[in-house]
Structure formats: C-alpha cells, structure tokens
Design an enzyme around this catalytic site. Structure first.
Site, PDB file in Angstrom:
ATOM      1  N   PHE A  69      -1.126  -0.846  -4.342  1.00  0.00           N
ATOM      2  CA  PHE A  69      -2.115   0.234  -4.439  1.00  0.00           C
ATOM      3  C   PHE A  69      -1.427   1.595  -4.319  1.00  0.00           C
ATOM      4  CE2 PHE A  69      -4.558  -3.331  -2.580  1.00  0.00           C
ATOM      5  CZ  PHE A  69      -5.641  -3.377  -3.439  1.00  0.00           C
ATOM      6  N   PHE A  86       0.835  -1.199   0.000  1.00  0.00           N
ATOM      7  CA  PHE A  86       0.000   0.000   0.000  1.00  0.00           C
ATOM      8  C   PHE A  86       0.871   1.250   0.000  1.00  0.00           C
ATOM      9  CE2 PHE A  86      -2.335  -3.234   2.406  1.00  0.00           C
ATOM     10  CZ  PHE A  86      -3.633  -3.132   1.940  1.00  0.00           C
ATOM     11  N   ASP A  87       0.489   2.248  -0.795  1.00  0.00           N
ATOM     12  CA  ASP A  87       0.968   3.609  -0.592  1.00  0.00           C
ATOM     13  C   ASP A  87       0.276   4.145   0.659  1.00  0.00           C
ATOM     14  OD1 ASP A  87       2.056   6.168  -1.013  1.00  0.00           O
ATOM     15  OD2 ASP A  87       0.331   6.768  -2.219  1.00  0.00           O
ATOM     16  N   GLY A  88       0.783   5.260   1.198  1.00  0.00           N
ATOM     17  CA  GLY A  88       0.192   5.818   2.413  1.00  0.00           C
ATOM     18  C   GLY A  88      -0.863   6.876   2.145  1.00  0.00           C
TER      19      GLY A  88
END
Length: 361
Positions: free
Chosen positions: A329, A212-214
C-alpha cells in the site's frame, strides 16, 4: 457516532435506544439464521458474523483478470459484454491483482480455524462488484475452480457498490476502479486501487505478507504536507521537535490493527515463530532524521510491525522484490509504478496531499 451526543433526558436517550433496538434485532436475525443452518450438514466453514469478522471487499476486476471483458464493454456496450460473459461462463477467469492476497487471507483463516474452531474473528471475503447478476455464474465457476471460499456476493447491476460497503461493515475495499476507491476513502472506508505486477512472481503459500507505506497510509499526511510545502530541512526539524507527539492515524491504520489482533491469537498459542501473518513498514523516511516519531507512534497505538525499513528516499521497488508482499500500500503513484515494474502487486491509496500534486502533474 452513536453514544457521542451530550445532554440528558428522554430526547438525548432516543438515539441510543434506537441503536440498541437495532442491534438486538440484528442479533435475533443472526440467531434465526444460525438455527436454520445448524440443521444443515456441511464441511465448509460458515462465514462469520460481520460484526466479528474482518471484512475484505474485493471487486471482480481486482480478483480476476477482466481486461478483455472490460474492452468489450467499453467498445461494444453492456449487452455484448453480458452476452460474452454468458457464452464463456465455463471458461475460468485468470487471476487478477488481488487474487494472491485473497488466497493468503484464506490460508490465515484455515490456520485460525485449526486453533480456534469456534471463534469468528477471521477474514470474510466479499465479492463487491457493479456487475450484473447475469455475469454471476462465470464468477462463481471461477471462484469454485480455484477453491476460494467467497460466500457473500454483492452484484449491483451497474450501480456504485460503495453504499453497500458500510452495510457489510467493510474493513478494507480493493478495486481496480480508482473513482470507486476515491469515493470509498471519502466515506471513511480503508480502500485502495489494485495494480497487477509486470512480472510473474512466486508468492508465499504459508504466510500473508503485507507491506505499508507510512505517511498518508498508516499515518496522516501532516508530515508529508510539510515536505511538499516547506522542504526536507523544515520536515526534519518538525519531526524532531514533535518526536514524542504521535502522528494522527491514516486510512490503513485500522487494517494494520486488524492484522495485529489476529497475530496475537497465534502468539497466544505459542505460534509466534510460525505466525502466518507478517507486516512491513516500507517508508521513504530516513531513520536518524525522522524515524523515531514513526516508531513511537506505533508504540503509542499498541501496534507492532514485524519489519521496518527506512529508505531515506531510495526507490522502494528493489526492497519490495526481497519482501515479496502479497500487497503493498502506498499513496504515491511513482512508488506504485516502480513496484509494478519489478514484480510487486501494489495498491494505491488516494489520500492526502500527494493526490493534489499527482493530479496537477
């Protein structure tokens, strides 16, 4: 949401009464269906109840490679497309960008059924497509060829499937159609547009790996707005001043939460070192200047992330090559494209301020 209205008396109670009646009716329907199927003998695991499951809805173009079929539809029209699909219904479709992710979900399900045979808290994969029913045979044949367990189909015959996502209690929707994904995001459903990798990469068969991106993915885009509008120095200052204030949640926070719940089921059986789920945070933030707020936010949510990588603006592609996630993502297309070029299957989350800048570019 039901139960959030204020007030007292009969009028205030009516919505809750209706909701309770609806829930009771749904439970009765499930009990009747279960009683029927309990009399049937099968070795195949039955789909869990939607209210217990983690429902992942996948479009046919995300699950399978339908590039040629899409070309026929666009150039020759619907009738020729349906005719082609029927003529080729015994020709197995090749895997699409979400295929390996779905296979990994099913491996997690198999492990959960070994440890918790009566528990219904597991993944339920739904094929959610605007294809016509006449195309269904080829999709079913391909699913069976690969040994996938996808029992629920929703084929809407050219209509948008978004309205059905809520009915299926969808936790995550993956599609190759960016407009449908945008529509789902606006409806409050965790969604992403799938992009295939440009290289043939081997993926783990024994562990679901999700990166995941943040900002604007797990978290809101509040910090990203400051970067875009006021620059990095103001961003660093803002993050340090607000280090102890949790970030608001983003569209994929709920899915990370779902993964965490399943991980804890394995930990409870002393399977932490052999857990078939591993999560990664891959963020352009720098650790010293803006990392503490991210980690404290996750802690405040009661969520663990297995690996956190703070890249301080460095490209994400080379790191993702080492991780080899089944899905990554991100909300920014240049990160998606960079990941693709190096062989990572990426999913674009059209959420937050970055979409405005992407469209204007």
């Amino acid at each position: 949401a039901p139960g959030t209205m204020s007030g007292s008396g009969p009028e205030a109670a009516q919505p809750n009464d209706a909701a309770a009646a609806g829930l009771q009716e749904a439970e009765q329907d499930w009990a009747a269906a279960k009683a029927f199927y309990d009399n049937l003998v099968t070795k195949r695991p039955r789909p869990p109840k939607p209210q217990h499951a983690i429902t992942v809805a996948v479009s046919s173009r995300a699950l399978f490679d339908l590039v040629e079929e899409r070309r026929i539809y666009e150039e020759q029209g619907l009738e020729k497309y349906v005719e082609y699909q029927q003529d080729n219904e015994n020709v197995t479709l090749k895997p699409g960008p979400a295929f390996h992710f779905v296979k990994a979900l099913e491996h997690v399900n198999a492990r959960l059924l070994e440890l918790y045979p009566e528990d219904e808290e597991r993944f339920d994969i739904v094929l959610m497509t605007n294809n016509h029913a006449q195309v269904g045979v080829r999709l079913i044949n391909s699913i069976n060829h690969y040994g996938l367990t996808i029992e629920r189909f929703c084929m809407t015959g050219g209509k948008s499937p978004i309205g059905y996502l809520t009915a299926y209690l969808t936790n995550l929707y993956l599609s190759a159609d960016s407009e449908k994904v945008q529509e789902a995001i606006e409806a409050g459903i965790a969604s992403a547009t799938m992009f295939a990798s440009n290289k043939d990469v081997a993926y783990s068969d024994t562990q679901l790996r999700v990166a995941f991106d943040g900002d604007a993915v797990l978290f809101s885009d509040e910090s990203e707005q400051i970067v875009k509008e006021q620059g990095l120095d103001r961003f660093f200052e803002h993050e340090q001043l607000n280090e102890n204030k949790p970030l608001a949640q983003g569209p994929l926070k709920g899915f990370l939460e779902d993964l965490g719940k399943l991980q804890k089921k394995f930990y409870a059986k002393n399977e932490r070192l052999n857990c078939p789920i591993r999560t990664f945070l891959v963020t352009a933030r720098s650790a010293a200047s803006s990392g503490a707020r991210v980690l404290k936010t996750l802690r405040s949510w009661g969520l663990e992330i297995d690996e956190a990588l703070f890249l301080a603006g460095a490209p994400k592609g080379p790191i993702l090559v080492k991780i080899r996630p089944h899905i990554f993502f991100d909300d920014q297309m240049f990160h998606i494209e960079g990941a693709q070029k190096l062989g990572t299957i990426a999913a674009h989350v059209p959420y937050g301020v970055a979409q405005k800048y992407h469209k204007s570019a």
